[in-house]
Design a protein around this motif. Structure first.
Motif, short mmCIF file in Angstrom:
data_model
loop_
_atom_site.label_atom_id
_atom_site.label_comp_id
_atom_site.label_asym_id
_atom_site.label_seq_id
_atom_site.Cartn_x
_atom_site.Cartn_y
_atom_site.Cartn_z
N ASP A 84 -16.66 -16.89 9.59
CA ASP A 84 -17.37 -17.84 9.64
C ASP A 84 -18.27 -18.05 10.79
OD1 ASP A 84 -18.94 -19.97 7.70
OD2 ASP A 84 -18.00 -21.24 9.39
N TYR A 85 -17.78 -18.00 12.10
CA TYR A 85 -18.28 -18.08 13.41
C TYR A 85 -19.07 -16.93 13.73
CZ TYR A 85 -18.66 -18.82 18.36
OH TYR A 85 -19.38 -18.76 19.82
N LEU A 86 -18.58 -15.99 13.33
CA LEU A 86 -19.21 -14.59 13.40
C LEU A 86 -20.66 -14.50 12.72
CD1 LEU A 86 -16.29 -12.12 14.01
CD2 LEU A 86 -17.81 -12.88 15.75
N VAL A 87 -20.58 -14.75 11.36
CA VAL A 87 -21.62 -14.96 10.51
C VAL A 87 -22.76 -15.52 10.91
CG1 VAL A 87 -22.56 -15.78 8.14
CG2 VAL A 87 -20.40 -14.13 8.29
N LYS A 88 -22.46 -16.95 11.30
CA LYS A 88 -23.32 -17.77 11.97
C LYS A 88 -24.21 -17.39 13.13
CE LYS A 88 -21.33 -21.95 10.04
NZ LYS A 88 -20.63 -23.20 10.31
N GLU A 89 -23.33 -16.54 14.08
CA GLU A 89 -24.03 -16.11 15.43
C GLU A 89 -24.97 -14.76 14.55
OE1 GLU A 89 -23.49 -17.17 18.29
OE2 GLU A 89 -22.74 -18.73 17.63
N PHE A 90 -24.48 -13.91 13.99
CA PHE A 90 -25.45 -12.62 13.62
C PHE A 90 -26.48 -13.50 13.02
CE2 PHE A 90 -21.89 -9.23 12.98
CZ PHE A 90 -21.76 -9.14 14.27
N ALA A 91 -26.37 -14.49 12.30
CA ALA A 91 -27.45 -14.81 11.49
C ALA A 91 -28.42 -15.74 12.43
CB ALA A 91 -27.13 -16.03 10.25
N ALA A 92 -28.08 -16.07 13.50
CA ALA A 92 -28.94 -17.02 14.56
C ALA A 92 -29.58 -15.83 15.19
CB ALA A 92 -27.82 -17.74 15.20
N LEU A 93 -29.24 -14.75 15.49
CA LEU A 93 -29.73 -13.63 16.09
C LEU A 93 -30.61 -12.87 15.49
CD1 LEU A 93 -26.64 -11.87 18.07
CD2 LEU A 93 -28.39 -13.49 19.10
N GLY A 94 -30.93 -13.20 14.07
CA GLY A 94 -31.84 -12.78 13.11
C GLY A 94 -31.28 -11.35 12.67
N LEU A 95 -29.98 -11.02 12.74
CA LEU A 95 -29.73 -9.74 12.02
C LEU A 95 -29.56 -9.98 10.71
CD1 LEU A 95 -26.69 -9.00 14.63
CD2 LEU A 95 -29.04 -8.31 14.67
N GLN A 96 -29.80 -9.08 9.94
CA GLN A 96 -29.91 -8.96 8.47
C GLN A 96 -28.46 -8.89 7.84
OE1 GLN A 96 -32.59 -6.13 6.72
NE2 GLN A 96 -33.90 -6.33 8.59
N GLY A 97 -27.97 -9.39 6.80
CA GLY A 97 -26.85 -9.10 6.19
C GLY A 97 -27.11 -8.07 5.22
#
Length: 559
Positions: A84-97
Motif C-alpha cells: 500500500d505504501y509503494l502504491v501511494k508513492e508510485f501514484a504520487a510520482l505520476g506513474l501509471q498502473g
C-alpha cells in the motif's frame, strides 16, 4: 535576407554618395573578438541523478523497514502494508498502473501456497515401505508433489541429461509423470565423460538441480535422484537436514509455462525433487545394482542412450503437508516514453522479507529495503525529468517484487504473466542489498558488485562501465560474475527470471554481511551515502539505455 538588411544599414549610417563623385573611402577600425564557443548541452543524466539523495532514502526506509510492517513476509499483513505504501508513492510520482483487470492497476495479485511439514511420509513399492528421511528426502524445503496418497508409474530416464545430440529423454513421454534418474553423468568404459563440455564445466551434469530443471522443462511432476549411499549413511544425512526440511515452504499455485533452464543452481519451482538411498533408487528403477552397472556399461560402449533391460514398477507415495492458499502482490509503476515508448526497461527490487519468527521481527533494512527505496528514488528522478520536458525515449517499468525470499516467485510470476510483452523488454536492472559493506571490503571502500552484465549483452556491460567511469567512479567488483562462482549469486535474485528468458540483466548488490537474514538487519546500520551513490549508478545506466538511438543487442550467452 541578412545581406540585404546589412546594406541598408550601411546607407543609413554613412549616407549616399554624390552622383558622379567617387565614394569616399572610410576606414573603420574594428576590435577583434574571438569566436564565442557554443554552450555545452546540459548533461541531464547528471542533473537528475543528483535528486537521488541520502536523506530521502532514509525517510522511505525508516517507514518500510519499521516494526509496523512486521518484516513484510509474502502474503502476510505486513507485506500488504508495504504494498500500500509503494502504491501511494508510485501514484504520487505520476506513474501509471499498468495491470489490466486488477482491483488496483498498480498491483499484480497472484496466488501462493504456504505449506508446513506433517509427519508420516512414505513410498511403497510392492509390499515394502520406505520412510521419509530414512530412505528419501526432498532437495531442500519444497511443496509436496504428493500431499495425498498417490499411485504412480515412474519412468526411468537414465542419467537424466540432455546435451547436443545426446538425450536421455528421447522418445519418452514424461508429461505429468514421475521420473527416476541416476546421479552423475554417463561415461565410457575407461571412465571418460561422454558429453563434450561445449564451454560448460566438466562436472556440469553432476548437479541434481540441473537435472531437476531439465525434468521440469520436459513436463515431469517429480524427479527421484538415485544416490549410491547405503541406507545407514543416507539416514545420517537425513537426520542432519531434518530441521531445515520441516521449515514452512512456499510455492506458486500456478507456476506458468515451463521453459528449458539447465543452468539454475536453485530448486526449480513447480517440480518435486527427491534424493533416494541406493536401495530405494534401485527399487524404483526396477533393477539390482549389477543390472544398473550393466546398463551404464552398455551405454558407455554405445556412446549414446540405450534402452534399459528393466522396467520401473508401480509405486504409492504420500508426503503429507498442511497447505494454505495466500495471495500476494507485485507493485508496478509505468513511466511512458516518447518516440520509442513501445520498448521498455524494467527496474526492479523486492520488497518482501522474512516476517516474524519466534516473536522477533525481521525488518530487512538492507535485504531488500535498500533496493526498494533505491527504486523509489530512481523512479522519482525519471518522473521529474519527464515533468520538466526531459523524459525518456523508451518507457520504464518499475517493479517492486514480492515473494523473492520464498523462491523468486514474484519475478517468476511476472515473467510468465508480463504486462508488457517480454519481446519489448530491453533489459532488467535489479537491485538487491545495496546499503551495506560486506565482509569482503573495507568500510572505506566505495564499491558495488556487478553480476550478469556481460552474460547476454556486451553492450549492456560497456554501458554500465561507461556510466561508472563518467559519473560515480566506484570500484565495480565482478567476483560474483565469474564462471562456477561458489555462492551462485547470479541465480539468487529476481533478475534471473528475466535472464533465463534471454533478457539482458544487471544485478547490483553489495553482498552478504553479518546481519544477513538476521533480526539485526536494521535501518541504523545502512550507509545512506553509499546507497545513494549506488542508486545513482543504476540511474545513469538506465538513462543511457532508455535514451540511446538503438536498442541494446543480445549477443552473448554465458550461463
Amino acid at each position: 535576407m541578412k545581406n540585404v538588411l546589412l546594406s541598408g544599414l550601411m546607407v543609413l549610417v554613412f549616407g549616399l554618395p554624390v552622383l558622379g563623385q567617387q565614394p569616399t573611402k572610410v576606414k573603420i577600425k574594428t576590435k577583434s573578438k574571438a569566436a564565442a564557443k557554443p554552450a555545452a548541452a546540459p548533461d541531464w543524466s547528471r542533473t537528475y541523478a543528483k535528486t537521488i539523495r541520502p536523506e530521502e532514502l532514509r525517510q522511505h526506509l525508516t517507514v518500510i523497514a519499521s516494526d509496523e510492517f512486521l518484516g513484510r513476509e509474502a502474503g502476510q499483513p505486513g507485506q500488504k502494508l508495504a504494498a500500500d505504501y509503494l502504491v501511494k508513492e508510485f501514484a504520487a510520482l505520476g506513474l501509471q498502473g499498468p495491470v489490466v483487470g486488477s482491483d488496483n492497476p498498480h498491483l499484480q495479485h497472484f496466488p501462493l501456497t504456504r505449506a508446513t511439514h506433517a509427519p508420516g511420509g512414505y513410498v511403497k513399492v510392492g509390499n515394502q515401505r520406505y520412510e521419509w528421511l530414512d530412505d528419501f528426502f526432498s532437495y531442500g524445503p519444497m511443496l509436496s508433489a504428493f500431499p495425498t496418497e498417490t499411485v504412480s508409474q515412474p519412468v526411468f530416464v537414465g542419467f537424466g541429461v540432455e546435451q547436443g545430440a545426446y538425450s536421455d529423454y528421447a522418445g519418452l513421454d514424461v508429461q505429468g509423470k514421475d521420473v527416476v534418474a541416476i546421479m552423475g553423468d554417463p561415461q565410457d568404459e575407461r571412465g571418460r565423460r561422454l558429453l563434450k563440455s561445449n564451454g560448460r564445466p566438466a562436472n556440469y551434469w553432476d548437479s541434481g538441480l540441473r537435472k531437476a530443471a531439465l525434468a521440469k522443462a520436459k513436463g515431469a511432476r517429480s524427479i527421484f535422484l538415485m544416490t549410491f549411499s547405503p541406507t545407514e549413511a543416507f539416514r545420517k544425512q537425513g537426520a542432519e537436514f531434518a530441521s531445515s526440511l520441516r521449515e514452512p515452504v512456499f510455492g506458486l499455485t500456478n507456476p506458468g509455462p515451463a521453459i528449458i533452464d539447465t543452468v539454475r543452481e536453485d530448486i526449480p519451482p513447480g517440480i518435486g525433487v527427491y534424493l533416494t538411498s541406493q536401495n530405494l533408487g534401485l527399487k524404483l528403477a526396477g533393477t539390482t545394482l549389477p543390472g544398473l552397472l550393466e546398463y551404464a556399461r552398455a551405454l558407455g560402449r554405445a556412446g549414446k542412450p540405450v534402452p534399459p533391460s528393466f522396467q520401473p514398477p508401480s509405486m504409492t507415495i504420500h508426503l503429507p503437508q498442511k497447505q494454505e492458499q495466500l495471495t500476494t502482490e507485485n507493485v508496478l509503476g509505468f513511466l511512458e516514453g516518447s518516440d520509442k515508448k513501445d520498448e521498455v526497461l524494467v527496474i526492479s527490487s523486492h520488497y518482501d522479507h522474512l516476517g516474524v519468527k519466534n516473536d522477533t521481527i525481521y525488518n530487512g533494512a538492507d535485504d531488500d529495503g535498500s533496493g526498494t527505496v533505491a527504486v523509489l528514488a530512481i523512479a522519482k528522478a525519471f518522473a521529474q525529468a519527464k515533468a520538466e520536458g526531459h523524459g525518456p525515449r523508451r518507457s520504464i517499468l518499475f517493479i517492486s517484487m514480492t515473494a523473492e525470499e520464498e523462491g523468486l516467485f514474484g519475478s517468476e510470476y511476472y515473467t510468465a504473466n508480463p504486462v508488457v510483452p517480454l519481446a519489448n523488454t530491453i533489459a532488467n536492472l535489479n537491485i538487491d542489498m545495496v546499503g551495506r559493506t560486506d565482509r569482503k571490503h573495507s568500510a572505506k571502500k566505495r564499491f558495488v558488485n556487478i553480476v550478469g552484465s556481460d552474460k547476454l549483452s556486451s553492450e549492456l556491460h560497456r554501458i554500465n562501465e561507461t556510466a561508472n567511469r563518467t559519473y560515480t567512479k566506484m570500484e565495480l567488483d565482478y567476483r560474483y560474475n565469474v564462471p562456477n562462482e561458489p555462492e551462485h549469486i547470479y541465480y539468487r535474485s529476481d533478475h534471473y527470471n528475466f535472464a533465463r528468458r534471454k533478457i539482458p540483466v544487471i544485478f547490483y548488490t553489495t553482498g552478504e554481511h553479518e546481519d544477513y537474514h538476521k533480526a539485526t538487519d536494521d535501518v541504523e546500520k545502512i550507509e545512506f551515502d553509499k546507497l545513494a551513490e549506488r542508486a545513482q549508478l543504476v540511474f545513469h545506466t538506465a538513462w543511457e539505455l532508455v535514451n540511446r538511438e538503438k536498442r541494446i543487442v543480445v549477443d552473448s550467452n554465458k550461463p
